[in-house]
Design an enzyme around this catalytic site. Sequence first.
Site, PDB file in Angstrom:
ATOM      1  N   TYR A 156      -1.240  -3.307   3.599  1.00 52.51           N
ATOM      2  CA  TYR A 156      -1.257  -4.042   2.339  1.00 52.51           C
ATOM      3  C   TYR A 156      -2.641  -4.637   2.086  1.00 52.51           C
ATOM      4  O   TYR A 156      -3.194  -4.528   0.984  1.00 52.51           O
ATOM      5  CB  TYR A 156      -0.205  -5.154   2.367  1.00 52.51           C
ATOM      6  CG  TYR A 156      -0.206  -6.038   1.145  1.00 52.51           C
ATOM      7  CD1 TYR A 156       0.300  -5.584  -0.070  1.00 52.51           C
ATOM      8  CD2 TYR A 156      -0.704  -7.346   1.198  1.00 52.51           C
ATOM      9  CE1 TYR A 156       0.298  -6.393  -1.194  1.00 52.51           C
ATOM     10  CE2 TYR A 156      -0.700  -8.160   0.081  1.00 52.51           C
ATOM     11  CZ  TYR A 156      -0.205  -7.679  -1.115  1.00 52.51           C
ATOM     12  OH  TYR A 156      -0.210  -8.475  -2.225  1.00 52.51           O
ATOM     13  N   LYS A 160      -5.507  -4.019  -1.032  1.00 54.09           N
ATOM     14  CA  LYS A 160      -6.070  -5.082  -1.852  1.00 54.09           C
ATOM     15  C   LYS A 160      -7.589  -5.179  -1.685  1.00 54.09           C
ATOM     16  O   LYS A 160      -8.297  -5.581  -2.614  1.00 54.09           O
ATOM     17  CB  LYS A 160      -5.390  -6.409  -1.516  1.00 54.09           C
ATOM     18  CG  LYS A 160      -3.922  -6.457  -1.926  1.00 54.09           C
ATOM     19  CD  LYS A 160      -3.748  -6.153  -3.415  1.00 54.09           C
ATOM     20  CE  LYS A 160      -2.327  -6.240  -3.882  1.00 54.09           C
ATOM     21  NZ  LYS A 160      -2.196  -5.995  -5.349  1.00 54.09           N
TER      22      LYS A 160
END
Length: 248
Positions: A156, A160
């Site tokens: 994740y 980002k």
Amino acid sequence: MFRLDGKVALVTGGSRGIGRACCEALAEHGATVIVNYVKGEAAAREVCDAITAAGGKAEIAGFDVADSKAAEAAIDELAKKHGRLDILVANAGIAIDGLLLRMKDEDVSRLFDVNVRGALACARAATRPMMKARTGRIIFLSSVVGEMGNVGQTAYAATKAAIVGAAKSIAREFASRNVTVNAVAPGFIDTDMTHGMTDAMKEQLVKVIPLGRTGSAKEVAAACVYLASDEAAYVTGQVLRVNGGMYV
């Protein structure tokens, strides 16, 4: 200040959380807002109803950002329908947590399909009408973990971080056409994505936030409104951190 009258804004993943807050804030400042959703049509309509009840303008648009062709076709059609597309808030995203040793390839692929490839597909489509108009605002939603990392969020965080690099690169590519591209990196924000955390987990996180509290979706939306406005015309390629000092 920060008026968006006459502007058309698309918010991906706009039916809940930060996305919904962005839709409502952009509409409050005068923009016509297109609320994107994948499965939550009822929630998206609820956002539209709330906006129109407050005197704003909004409509829904269902498409999956992870389906690049479908997303680009939908955005092209929306731009033709409205005769313009001034603002894109690329907010749609998912989180699949897990330690590196337990990480599944399919989960990594899904994260990158939605969080990175989907955001880039939307940006690619949005830049077409923006280039013609020689003005536009693209705002990517990154995350504090994309800059500082976090245990159990390797994949994740990687997505980002990728968004930050993309924003900086696209900003350079389209600056000559007066299209600004920035990222907003929220910290620990009280949304549906954090409601699954235990109270103990939340307490531990709050301890490392200098302001001593969680943030709200409205506070993130306010940053997006600023970047979408004329007042931010000289701001591009930047990361605006809304994290209470969690990462500086």
